[in-house]
Design a protein around this motif. Sequence first.
Motif, PDB file in Angstrom:
ATOM      1  N   GLN A 111       9.683  -3.353 -35.624  1.00  0.00           N
ATOM      2  CA  GLN A 111       8.316  -2.887 -35.903  1.00  0.00           C
ATOM      3  C   GLN A 111       7.316  -3.646 -35.044  1.00  0.00           C
ATOM      4  O   GLN A 111       6.390  -3.064 -34.468  1.00  0.00           O
ATOM      5  CB  GLN A 111       7.985  -3.108 -37.373  1.00  0.00           C
ATOM      6  N   VAL A 112       7.480  -4.976 -34.967  1.00  0.00           N
ATOM      7  CA  VAL A 112       6.573  -5.802 -34.167  1.00  0.00           C
ATOM      8  C   VAL A 112       6.671  -5.421 -32.696  1.00  0.00           C
ATOM      9  O   VAL A 112       5.656  -5.238 -32.002  1.00  0.00           O
ATOM     10  CB  VAL A 112       6.894  -7.298 -34.344  1.00  0.00           C
ATOM     11  N   GLN A 113       7.881  -5.271 -32.216  1.00  0.00           N
ATOM     12  CA  GLN A 113       8.084  -4.949 -30.802  1.00  0.00           C
ATOM     13  C   GLN A 113       7.535  -3.576 -30.453  1.00  0.00           C
ATOM     14  O   GLN A 113       7.169  -3.329 -29.301  1.00  0.00           O
ATOM     15  CB  GLN A 113       9.578  -5.024 -30.478  1.00  0.00           C
ATOM     16  N   ASN A 146       6.310  -9.704 -28.824  1.00  0.00           N
ATOM     17  CA  ASN A 146       5.608  -8.594 -28.182  1.00  0.00           C
ATOM     18  C   ASN A 146       4.643  -9.132 -27.130  1.00  0.00           C
ATOM     19  O   ASN A 146       3.703  -9.864 -27.465  1.00  0.00           O
ATOM     20  CB  ASN A 146       4.842  -7.791 -29.245  1.00  0.00           C
ATOM     21  N   PRO A 147       4.831  -8.787 -25.852  1.00  0.00           N
ATOM     22  CA  PRO A 147       3.973  -9.320 -24.775  1.00  0.00           C
ATOM     23  C   PRO A 147       2.517  -8.881 -24.866  1.00  0.00           C
ATOM     24  O   PRO A 147       1.663  -9.438 -24.171  1.00  0.00           O
ATOM     25  CB  PRO A 147       4.627  -8.784 -23.497  1.00  0.00           C
ATOM     26  N   ALA A 148       2.215  -7.908 -25.723  1.00  0.00           N
ATOM     27  CA  ALA A 148       0.825  -7.450 -25.878  1.00  0.00           C
ATOM     28  C   ALA A 148       0.058  -8.273 -26.907  1.00  0.00           C
ATOM     29  O   ALA A 148      -1.115  -8.017 -27.155  1.00  0.00           O
ATOM     30  CB  ALA A 148       0.804  -5.984 -26.280  1.00  0.00           C
ATOM     31  N   ASP A 196       0.489  -1.498 -38.501  1.00  0.00           N
ATOM     32  CA  ASP A 196       1.263  -0.258 -38.427  1.00  0.00           C
ATOM     33  C   ASP A 196       0.843   0.616 -39.599  1.00  0.00           C
ATOM     34  O   ASP A 196       1.384   0.526 -40.705  1.00  0.00           O
ATOM     35  CB  ASP A 196       2.759  -0.591 -38.492  1.00  0.00           C
ATOM     36  N   THR A 197      -0.133   1.473 -39.383  1.00  0.00           N
ATOM     37  CA  THR A 197      -0.766   2.201 -40.489  1.00  0.00           C
ATOM     38  C   THR A 197       0.176   3.156 -41.208  1.00  0.00           C
ATOM     39  O   THR A 197      -0.071   3.537 -42.347  1.00  0.00           O
ATOM     40  CB  THR A 197      -1.984   2.989 -39.977  1.00  0.00           C
TER      41      THR A 197
END
Length: 524
Positions: A111-113, A146-148, A196-197
């Motif tokens: 989910q995070v990725q 996550n790189p963002a 994550d809505t």
Amino acid sequence: MLDNTIKTQLQSYLTKLQYPIELVASLGHGAKDEEVRGLLLDIAGLSDKVSVRLDGNDARQPSFTVGRTGEDAARVQFAGVPLGHEFTSLVLALLQVGGHPSKAGQELIQQVQGLKGEYRFETYISLSCQNCPDVVQALNLMAVLNPAIRHSMIDGALFQDEVAARQIMSVPSVYLNGKVFGQGRMGLEEIVAKLDTGAAAREAEKIAGKDAFDVLVVGGGPAGAAAAIYTARKGIRTGVVAERFGGQVLDTMGIENFISVKETEGPKLAMALEQHVRDYEVDIMNLQRARKLLPASETASGLTEVQLESGATLQAKTVIIATGARWREMNVPGEQEYRNKGVAYCPHCDGPLFKGKRVAVVGGGNSGVEAAIDLAGIVSHVTLLEFGDAMRADAVLQHKLRSLPNVTVILQAQTTAVRGDGSKVNGLDYIDRVSGEARHIALDGIFVQIGLLPNTDWLRGSVELSSRGEILVGRQQDTTVPGVYAAGDVTDVPYKQIIIAMGEGAKAALGAFDHLIRSDVAAG
């Protein structure tokens, strides 16, 4: 900087690094800058996979980043000296940036990725806050995965200008892309759910599709954890639905009366409880709040049903209610308006933000007097207000309190209002119960310590409650509804203690199991 025992332990952890990491410091010329320099050099001296650069140019000084060697831009930053409760956050960041896997579930990691967009998180903490590390560790892990995502931990006591500019009066306070994201304890699941809505709807659909449980435990504190372990060991299908696993223990600083454990802290105990429960085949449904209980006699299925705020409904042959209690509020004008803007409930967490200021503690029991003693070492002056004609705290605590030069105790004081300037607290109104005179105290903060309220609002009309809203229970923790049991601070037990809650959780589990094997509803 680090003592030899900690160095030895840390050196052992650093052997788990899979990739070389680089610590880049941005330093000024103060004492804290030297502490950071010493800390980083100590860490680098423990592993050939850790290097240090002292040429960082970040505006926050002292600060440092943790990144993989050769990485374009490190995604994890510590602004301050991450010791105290945050030292664990630092160690985990070193390991996770260095490639050591986290213990988060694979579904949550994915989910995070999968999060899209750019996320710049900033978390303001205090080193004495036991709630802050959960948030810092969750956001650090997200930045690693996550790189963002970028995350900075900021010690509010060290960066007072930022705290004042953003009017931060409660920690942890999290900002996302410059705007307030959340305050208070948040775990990885909760943070991801906010980003994550669609996660909440997906989780509700998944929960609604579950088969009926033999035992459903509502609540994840000491009582709920004990109940789940005892029922799972009986080999019956057990589920736990909790608003936050760990419950009020997560907000407890020091625990020194848990038999066989000389001293521990609430978050550590909560983590151990959850791990113990997960050692068994227990279906844990976290971040779910119960909305209504429907007794078996009122359902078409003949099973007890628990409706959740998410819209999902769970069915069970027996239910154990262990929803605990929450901080009691004053219920006076201004309290809600200035919550987290000067009105606080955790002196350990938020006390450092009031350094050199004037504060009040409302409540003269053990928690109130302990709070006043702790705050007296940080703030300029503490006023303790007690409604009765005497403080109720232990004599040794009262003696310590009265020995402090910057503490005033006011008895027979009925708080009537919280005052502020629209953005933060600036005073408190109370009535002298002896003279009837209305009085005002100029203050910067108010810490409320007036006891607990049972979390039973969702149960009204289904099980019998006492005049104080507590669930009435029998010898086997049975309630007035057949097949429904209760344990812990949510019940009318006279002593609210962790060890008592655990014992009652075990009793409730055994009572529920006895009900299953003796009733027409067969277990399994």
